[in-house]
Write an enzyme that holds these catalytic residues in place. Structure first.
Site, PDB file in Angstrom:
ATOM      1  N   LEU A  64       0.865  -1.176   0.000  1.00 50.36           N
ATOM      2  CA  LEU A  64       0.000   0.000   0.000  1.00 50.36           C
ATOM      3  C   LEU A  64       0.900   1.225   0.000  1.00 50.36           C
ATOM      4  O   LEU A  64       2.004   1.190   0.547  1.00 50.36           O
ATOM      5  CB  LEU A  64      -0.893   0.027   1.246  1.00 50.36           C
ATOM      6  CG  LEU A  64      -1.979  -1.043   1.380  1.00 50.36           C
ATOM      7  CD1 LEU A  64      -2.668  -0.933   2.748  1.00 50.36           C
ATOM      8  CD2 LEU A  64      -3.008  -0.945   0.263  1.00 50.36           C
ATOM      9  N   ASP A  65       0.427   2.314  -0.583  1.00 49.50           N
ATOM     10  CA  ASP A  65       1.186   3.561  -0.559  1.00 49.50           C
ATOM     11  C   ASP A  65       1.435   4.014   0.880  1.00 49.50           C
ATOM     12  O   ASP A  65       0.657   3.704   1.782  1.00 49.50           O
ATOM     13  CB  ASP A  65       0.418   4.685  -1.276  1.00 49.50           C
ATOM     14  CG  ASP A  65       0.314   4.463  -2.767  1.00 49.50           C
ATOM     15  OD1 ASP A  65       1.027   3.594  -3.293  1.00 49.50           O
ATOM     16  OD2 ASP A  65      -0.492   5.167  -3.400  1.00 49.50           O
ATOM     17  N   ARG A  66       2.463   4.783   1.066  1.00 47.23           N
ATOM     18  CA  ARG A  66       2.817   5.303   2.381  1.00 47.23           C
ATOM     19  C   ARG A  66       1.628   5.968   3.075  1.00 47.23           C
ATOM     20  O   ARG A  66       1.391   5.775   4.266  1.00 47.23           O
ATOM     21  CB  ARG A  66       3.946   6.316   2.249  1.00 47.23           C
ATOM     22  CG  ARG A  66       4.555   6.732   3.572  1.00 47.23           C
ATOM     23  CD  ARG A  66       5.474   7.926   3.402  1.00 47.23           C
ATOM     24  NE  ARG A  66       4.700   9.153   3.523  1.00 47.23           N
ATOM     25  CZ  ARG A  66       5.132  10.254   4.129  1.00 47.23           C
ATOM     26  NH1 ARG A  66       6.337  10.292   4.631  1.00 47.23           N
ATOM     27  NH2 ARG A  66       4.372  11.310   4.192  1.00 47.23           N
ATOM     28  N   THR A  68      -1.611   5.600   2.416  1.00 43.84           N
ATOM     29  CA  THR A  68      -2.849   4.829   2.410  1.00 43.84           C
ATOM     30  C   THR A  68      -2.901   3.961   3.661  1.00 43.84           C
ATOM     31  O   THR A  68      -1.899   3.367   4.054  1.00 43.84           O
ATOM     32  CB  THR A  68      -2.929   3.944   1.153  1.00 43.84           C
ATOM     33  OG1 THR A  68      -2.828   4.769  -0.010  1.00 43.84           O
ATOM     34  CG2 THR A  68      -4.238   3.178   1.093  1.00 43.84           C
TER      35      THR A  68
END
Length: 244
Positions: A64-66, A68
């Site tokens: 997951l993105d930082r 998110t």
């Protein structure tokens, strides 16, 4: 918002599901999953606390993105990790995200079919709409509206990097707090309003799939409520793209 390195107790408190093959944890926003070239806090550095008696810590099977938050799946041993990797690779895992977007679509459900490619070599992971890029499909459904914003359930059918963020921005309704593709944080506050709400994993042919939901994080509460969220997790747990 930078999140400090989770302590063993903090990472343990974020376990949403555990079985012999995998863990699902509730990733906090503001921390990368991998250790970056510059070091600093990262989720992997806390995984040793999640061994539960096994000889090795669990490992990531997706990312997951930082910024998110929400459901993140870890494999507990090599065979399990290989099986989970295949499920993700072949799009067998269903993922539903909650997003609060600025403005919003005029209809109540639909899909976004916009191919994506890399923005340029310098920007690494950053993406852009690109007719010659990789096919990318997102299904979405409106869960609520208010205050010039819309609360969406979004299902990425393909799993491209930054797919939901680029698709929302390209549709004219960027995700609140998106400092790459949207209008960035307002008043120095909101983090990205994107949350991996639910994940459904068909681990066994003979058993129902494992379905795990992550509670809405605190930084989303104000804008979710403005869009009609009541804060009652039980009543909204199934409020996804495929809900009737």
């Amino acid at each position: 918002m930078d999140t400090p390195q989770p302590t063993p107790d903090e990472i343990l408190s974020r376990v949403l599901h555990r079985d012999g093959l995998m863990l699902v944890i509730d990733k906090p926003a503001g921390i990368p999953v991998h250790r970056g070239p510059k070091g600093g806090p990262n989720l992997e550095a806390s995984f040793d606390a999640l061994r539960y008696g096994l000889p090795r810590p669990p490992v990531l099977v997706h990312r997951l993105d930082r910024d998110t938050s929400g459901c993140l799946v870890l494999g507990r041993h090599r065979k399990a990790t290989a099986s989970l990797n295949l499920l993700f690779k072949h799009s067998k895992v269903s993922k539903t995200y909650w997003a609060v977007v600025e403005g919003g679509p005029s209809s109540d459900e639909g899909e976004i079919d916009i191919a994506l490619g890399r923005l340029n070599e310098e920007r690494g992971w950053w993406q852009k709409p690109d007719p010659n890029g990789f096919p990318s499909l997102t299904k979405w459904k409106v869960l609520g509206r208010g205050n010039g914003m819309t609360w969406l359930a979004m299902e990425p059918i393909t799993g491209r990097t930054h797919q939901l963020r680029v698709h929302c921005a390209a549709s004219g309704w960027p995700i609140v707090g998106d400092n790459i593709y949207g209008n960035g944080p307002r008043f120095g506050e909101p983090t990205l309003h994107l949350h991996a709400r639910e994940i459904v994993i068909p681990l066994s042919k003979n058993k129902p799939p494992v379905r795990v939901a992550a509670p809405a994080p605190a930084h989303l509460h104000e804008r979710l409520r403005a869009c009609g969220w009541t804060g009652n997790e039980a009543s909204t747990q199934e409020a996804g793209v495929s809900a009737e």
